[in-house]
Design a protein around this motif. Structure first.
Motif, PDB file in Angstrom:
ATOM      1  N   PRO A   1       7.062  -1.572   2.891  1.00  0.00           N
ATOM      2  CA  PRO A   1       6.506  -2.769   2.251  1.00  0.00           C
ATOM      3  C   PRO A   1       7.616  -3.769   1.946  1.00  0.00           C
ATOM      4  O   PRO A   1       8.712  -3.376   1.528  1.00  0.00           O
TER       5      PRO A   1
ATOM      6  N   LEU B   1       4.699  -8.210  -2.123  1.00  0.00           N
ATOM      7  CA  LEU B   1       3.439  -7.931  -2.815  1.00  0.00           C
ATOM      8  C   LEU B   1       2.977  -9.192  -3.534  1.00  0.00           C
ATOM      9  O   LEU B   1       3.755  -9.804  -4.269  1.00  0.00           O
TER      10      LEU B   1
ATOM     11  N   SER C   1       2.127  -0.855  -6.193  1.00  0.00           N
ATOM     12  CA  SER C   1       1.045  -1.832  -6.294  1.00  0.00           C
ATOM     13  C   SER C   1       0.073  -1.476  -7.420  1.00  0.00           C
ATOM     14  O   SER C   1      -0.366  -2.353  -8.170  1.00  0.00           O
TER      15      SER C   1
ATOM     16  N   THR D   1      -0.173  -6.920   0.628  1.00  0.00           N
ATOM     17  CA  THR D   1       1.112  -6.244   0.799  1.00  0.00           C
ATOM     18  C   THR D   1       1.604  -6.518   2.211  1.00  0.00           C
ATOM     19  O   THR D   1       0.918  -6.184   3.180  1.00  0.00           O
TER      20      THR D   1
END
Lengths: 161, 84
Positions: free
Chosen positions: A91, A94, A15, A36
């Motif tokens: 994750p 994004l 990120s 996220t």
């Protein structure tokens, strides 16, 4: 022109790195909103398997991102969606939205997630600890969340022309 | 030839991710193709008898079952999407 980055990938994303890329050379940006998405556990879930429709996925993601840029006056945005097997806690998506002011960036992030969930051709299959697996069913509340943004010709899911 | 694609549980149940086939005789729209697939029986009938459970894309854009189709189109059938 807003800077739009769209990626579908199996690998993890960074990120901070993506934020730096989004901001490079953009001195007019006053804020970046970030979301996220994480694979949420519970009920014995071990992992999600993410499938997509190559080609259509990227074009829908781009249409959604470009709509957000116009609607919220973004300087740019980045959308990365992972595919393949993702364990609980990993994750999965994004969204970064850069704009001159906070409000537009934050609203655009919500807008993009609402549209991604209902209009980008991804499908999730859940894998459970006891060996069961099942395709996730679409949720009416996701459609309702999208609907509050109105009918965008650019990313309406094709229901209205 | 039409290029037909199946995703998620449609692919699992049909045991294939896609196929090519000639435009069925007299078929003008997605609904006509659905009728032709439904007529195969078996899992095809089980799935295509309930088109309300299925979403369609023609040439990688969402479409309704009334959308026109032509030879060489790419037509995808899949469940409602669940990404994000």
């Amino acid at each position: 022109m807003p800077r739009v980055t769209i990626r579908v990938q199996a690998e993890a994303f960074d990120s901070a790195h993506e934020t730096a890329l989004l901001l490079r050379g953009h001195e007019d940006v006053g804020g970046v909103a970030a979301f996220t998405g994480i694979v949420r556990g519970g009920g014995g879930l071990v992992a999600l398997e993410l499938e997509h429709y190559p080609g259509m996925t990227e074009s829908m993601m781009r249409r959604i991102a470009e709509s957000a840029c116009v609607r919220f006056g973004l300087a740019g945005c980045t959308v990365i969606h992972r595919v393949g097997r993702l364990a609980v806690g990993m994750p999965i998506v994004l969204v970064l939205c850069a704009s001159a002011h906070r409000g537009g960036a934050q609203e655009a992030t919500t807008f993009m997630m609402d549209w991604l969930k209902t209009s980008a051709p991804f499908w999730k299959r859940e894998e459970f600890a006891d060996g069961r697996s099942a395709w996730v069913e679409a949720r009416a509340q996701d459609e309702a969340a999208k609907a509050r943004w109105g009918s965008l010709a650019a990313c309406d899911g094709g229901k209205k022309n | 030839m039409l290029r037909i694609l199946y995703f998620a549980w449609l692919r699992d149940r049909l045991g294939r991710s896609g196929e090519t086939l000639p435009l069925p005789q007299g078929a003008h729209c997605v609904q006509d193709l659905i009728a032709a697939l439904n007529a195969r029986g078996g899992e095809y009938a089980a799935i295509f008898a309930r088109p309300e459970l299925i979403r369609v894309a023609v040439n990688q854009s969402f479409a309704t079952i009334a959308a026109p189709i032509a030879a060489h189109d790419e037509i995808a059938f899949f469940p409602p999407v669940t990404g994000g």
